[in-house]
Write an enzyme that holds these catalytic residues in place. Structure first.
Site, PDB file in Angstrom:
ATOM      1  N   GLY A 515     -13.089  -6.614   0.968  1.00 36.42           N
ATOM      2  CA  GLY A 515     -12.490  -5.836  -0.105  1.00 36.42           C
ATOM      3  C   GLY A 515     -11.765  -6.772  -1.033  1.00 36.42           C
ATOM      4  N   ALA A 516     -11.040  -6.199  -2.016  1.00 35.20           N
ATOM      5  CA  ALA A 516     -10.246  -7.051  -2.880  1.00 35.20           C
ATOM      6  C   ALA A 516      -9.235  -7.767  -2.006  1.00 35.20           C
ATOM      7  CB  ALA A 516      -9.544  -6.190  -3.926  1.00 35.20           C
ATOM      8  N   GLY A 518      -9.289  -9.517   0.725  1.00 34.66           N
ATOM      9  CA  GLY A 518      -9.298  -9.687   2.172  1.00 34.66           C
ATOM     10  C   GLY A 518     -10.564  -9.187   2.840  1.00 34.66           C
ATOM     11  N   ASP A 630     -10.698   0.588  -9.611  1.00 32.27           N
ATOM     12  CA  ASP A 630     -11.822  -0.174  -9.050  1.00 32.27           C
ATOM     13  C   ASP A 630     -12.797   0.759  -8.332  1.00 32.27           C
ATOM     14  OD1 ASP A 630     -13.240  -2.484  -8.593  1.00 32.27           O
ATOM     15  OD2 ASP A 630     -12.065  -3.102  -6.839  1.00 32.27           O
TER      16      ASP A 630
END
Ligand SMILES: *[C@@H]1O[C@H](CO)[C@@H](O)[C@H](O)[C@H]1NC(C)=O
Ligand SMILES: *[C@@H]1O[C@H](CO)[C@@H](O)[C@H](O)[C@H]1NC(C)=O
Ligand SMILES: *[C@@H]1O[C@H](CO)[C@@H](O)[C@H](O)[C@H]1NC(C)=O
Ligand SMILES: *[C@@H]1O[C@H](CO)[C@@H](O)[C@H](O)[C@H]1NC(C)=O
Ligand SMILES: *[C@@H]1O[C@H](CO)[C@@H](O)[C@H](O)[C@H]1NC(C)=O
Ligand SMILES: *[C@@H]1O[C@H](CO)[C@@H](O)[C@H](O)[C@H]1NC(C)=O
Length: 660
Positions: A515-516, A518, A630
């Protein structure tokens, strides 16, 4: 007067010795009553010319193991040309001697017999280390009953003949004399052949070179002029030495031929005068390029599995592709292992997530075997080939050339690289960072300190200590927790220890996706063993990551909606920041839409409505309005009932009441 006599006596004794010495050396027959001991200082038996010696040689890198061998005594390296016990080096203190019963015996230090010649009948009464490098056992009539020439290891010398059915076997490595992976056979059908052999079973793979001389009788001759050829009766039928060898006269050059550890049969010369240059000069070699020569359907090829072979300056090199390393760093021929978990085609393996996959490109490189699929056609470009391999979880590597795309499986074999190889290899590896190693054990030293303090103190002191530690731990966790989140968290979000989450994910092994900021891992919390969780490990040392952590905890902590992924807990311990979510068994919308089983219309409509409800809640209904920022198929997850759940609030923005 007395002084004069004794001096004269000494002088004459010395003279006698000086005169006798060459005479002793000239007798080729060696008295074997006194043994040679396996140690640094036991002198070997030398040939008359002192060109060759027979005795013990210490193994490189293992000072307590010795080889019973014959070597070039005057060459600086003292190149070994024959050995009795390459597969079983003898310990220090072993000895070799000619026994009363007429046998040449190698004993271990405890007297155990390790090697013995002759094996059949015949009693030897003397031996000779000859000037041609042949060690001979002689009977009472000075007739030869055993010769090292008839039991060659990997080397032959001028004057030596290989009869039908005899073999040479390469060594493991230049310094390890046990049997290696390549053999030269002088076959019973007259053909001289080079074979790769299997290490464990002696299975012979497909030949990689053959003279093609099928005669009823032939033998491999290394003549005293330095030429190597195959002979049928008196006729030369195949010349291995192609150059004019007379430029390397026997007087000025040593000659030898050897099947080297790399599988190449080479004829060498070495100048007797160049004492400083240690290099052997190659005058003939077979095959010309061993990397290209070996192509058996079985076996690993010239190098080990997963490696590739490159010939530079006539030398074979075994190399590992990027993100692979040698199985045995001391022996590159043993092959390479991937530095990452192999693709398993599990739905949660790294290879299932195209975002975690990348390809390493190798020009002029091929693994010509182990393909399981071939795609051809105008549309098959290099990019397309990479894509085909990316989407196929079985695919370990793809080979591309001219609208052809071969998919390869593990282990890769017969790898080669050469300017004449017109193919591009694309190796599938996980992207950097897809697997961050799990560092633990840091707080163990603290634990040891506490335990030793406890053991060392009085009972009262111990009770006080335990109370103090308990309170300190309690407050340190709750203070942080209260400070950061007390204002936003409503209710049942659990705080986890880093250790618990490391354990839950089995040391952060199974990657679900990225994900963003991590990577997300699959796990099971011990206290609730029935359900899976998804643990997102945020990249450390990033200010953005810090902000994102707070946003996610505070935003999702407040939300409860059936179309949002629920946050179950978090961990905030030093540099470790982790978030624990419900696990969504059906993966992401992206993989669902573009995967194998395409959703039907009804499912699509339900998913779209679910996303809309989730967004509606975020934008209109929740107490602090949230813009996700997002929304994309990768961030919509599907639970077991295929309900859409919005996830990954890393970039979300909180709006004030009057903002739109
Ligand atoms: C040479 O190798 C072949 C095949 O492994 C074997 O059959 C033969 O016995 C070997 N010859 C000698 C002299 O060891
Ligand atoms: C030589 O290599 C073989 C096979 O890899 C190994 O078993 C043996 O221990 C090695 N010998 C020495 C002296 O290192
Ligand atoms: C091998 O070389 C010898 C001497 O140079 C020559 O007489 C003979 O014809 C050659 N044989 C073959 C088969 O090339
Ligand atoms: C001596 O050893 C070096 C390095 O191992 C090698 O390159 C050279 O060919 C050897 N020379 C002889 C005469 O064996
Ligand atoms: C692959 O190799 C590169 C460079 O050699 C390295 O930076 C990277 O960490 C490796 N990736 C993995 C997953 O091991
Ligand atoms: C491989 O070939 C491509 C062109 O086909 C070239 O751009 C690239 O630099 C080459 N890579 C290497 C490592 O030689």
């Amino acid at each position: 007067m007395m002084m004069g006599v004794s001096a004269l006596l000494h002088l004459s004794l010395l003279l006698l010795l000086v005169l006798l010495l060459p005479f002793v050396a000239l007798t080729a027959n060696i008295n074997l009553e006194t043994p040679i001991i396996a140690s640094e200082d036991s002198p070997p038996w030398k040939s008359t010319s002192e060109d060759f010696a027979f005795g013990f040689r210490q193994l490189d890198g293992n000072p307590d193991l010795f080889l019973l061998a014959i070597w070039f005594e005057k060459v600086p390296n003292r190149t070994i040309v024959w050995s009795a016990n390459g597969n079983n080096p003898a310990s220090r203190g072993s000895e070799v001697k000619l026994t009363k019963s007429g046998e040449l015996v190698l004993h271990g230090p405890e007297g155990k017999e390790l090697w013995k010649r002759p094996q059949g009948d015949g009693k030897s009464s003397s031996a000779a280390m000859q000037d041609d490098g042949n060690f001979v056992l002689l009977d009472g009539n000075s007739k030869s009953i055993w010769e090292s020439y008839n039991e060659p290891t990997d080397t032959i010398l001028p004057g030596q003949i290989l009869d039908m059915y005899s073999n040479l076997t390469s060594r493991q490595t230049p310094q390890n004399y046990s049997d290696g992976r390549f053999q030269l056979h002088m076959q019973g059908d007259g053909n001289l052949v080079l074979y790769p052999i299997s290490e464990s079973t002696e299975t012979i793979y497909k030949a990689y070179w053959a003279s093609g001389t099928m005669n009823s009788k032939s033998e491999l001759v290394f003549d005293k002029a330095g030429y190597i050829y195959l002979k049928d009766g008196t006729k030369r039928i195949f010349n291995l030495t192609k150059t004019d060898i007379s430029t390397f006269s026997m007087q000025n050059f040593y000659h030898l031929a050897r099947i080297d550890y790399d599988g190449v049969f080479r004829q060498y010369t070495y100048s007797k005068n160049e004492k400083c240059s240690f290099a052997l000069r190659t005058v003939a070699k077979y095959p010309e390029d061993i990397c290209l020569a070996i192509t058996g359907d079985t076996g690993s090829g010239a190098c080990g599995y997963n490696s590739y072979c490159l010939q530079t300056n006539g030398e074979k090199k075994c190399l590992c592709p990027e993100n692979y390393s040698f199985v045995n760093p001391n022996d590159p021929q043993k092959g390479c292992k991937p530095d990452f978990p192999l693709p398993t085609c599990q739905e949660n393996g790294w290879e299932a997530n195209p975002k975690l996959v990348e390809f390493k490109r190798l020009n002029n490189t091929d693994w010509p075997l182990s393909d399981y699929d071939l795609q051809t056609g105008d549309g098959v470009t290099e990019q397309m080939c990479e894509q085909l391999c990316r989407e196929d979880c079985y695919c370990a590597a793809a080979i591309y050339n001219d609208n052809h795309c071969w998919k390869k499986k593990y282990p890769l074999s017969n790898g080669r690289s050469s300017t004449s190889v017109n193919r591009i290899a694309l190796l599938k590896v996980p992207k950097d960072g897809a697997f961050k190693l799990f560092e633990e054990k840091k707080d163990q030293s603290a634990l040891i300190l506490v335990v030793s303090l406890l053991l060392g103190g009085s009972v009262f002191f111990n009770i006080l200590m335990i109370l103090a530690i308990f309170l300190a731990v309690y407050f340190s966790y709750h203070k942080k927790f209260l400070q950061s989140f007390s204002s936003v968290l409503g209710g049942n979000i659990t705080h986890y220890r880093y250790k618990e989450l490391a354990e839950a994910t089995g040391g952060f092994k199974q990657v679900l996706g990225k994900g963003a900021f991590g990577i997300v891992y699959k796990g099971v919390i011990r206290s609730d063993a029935k359900r899976f969780v998804a643990v997102k490990k945020l990249d450390k040392m990033e200010h953005e990551g810090e902000r994102e952590f707070k946003t996610e905890v505070s935003v999702i902590g407040q939300t409860h909606h059936k179309n949002l992924v629920r946050l179950l807990g978090y961990c905030d311990e030093g540099e470790h920041r982790l978030l624990v979510y419900e696990y969504m068994s059906n993966g992401s919308l992206a993989s669902f839409l573009f995967g194998i089983s395409r959703p039907n219309w009804n499912q699509r409509v339900q998913i779209v409505l679910g996303i809309a409800r989730g967004l509606m809640y975020l934008h209109e209904e929740c107490s602090t309005q949230i813009i996700h920022c997002d929304i994309k198929p990768q961030n919509i997850l599907l639970d077991e009932y295929l309900t859409a759940r919005i996830s990954d609030f890393g970039l979300a923005k909180l709006l004030l009441a009057d903002q739109t």
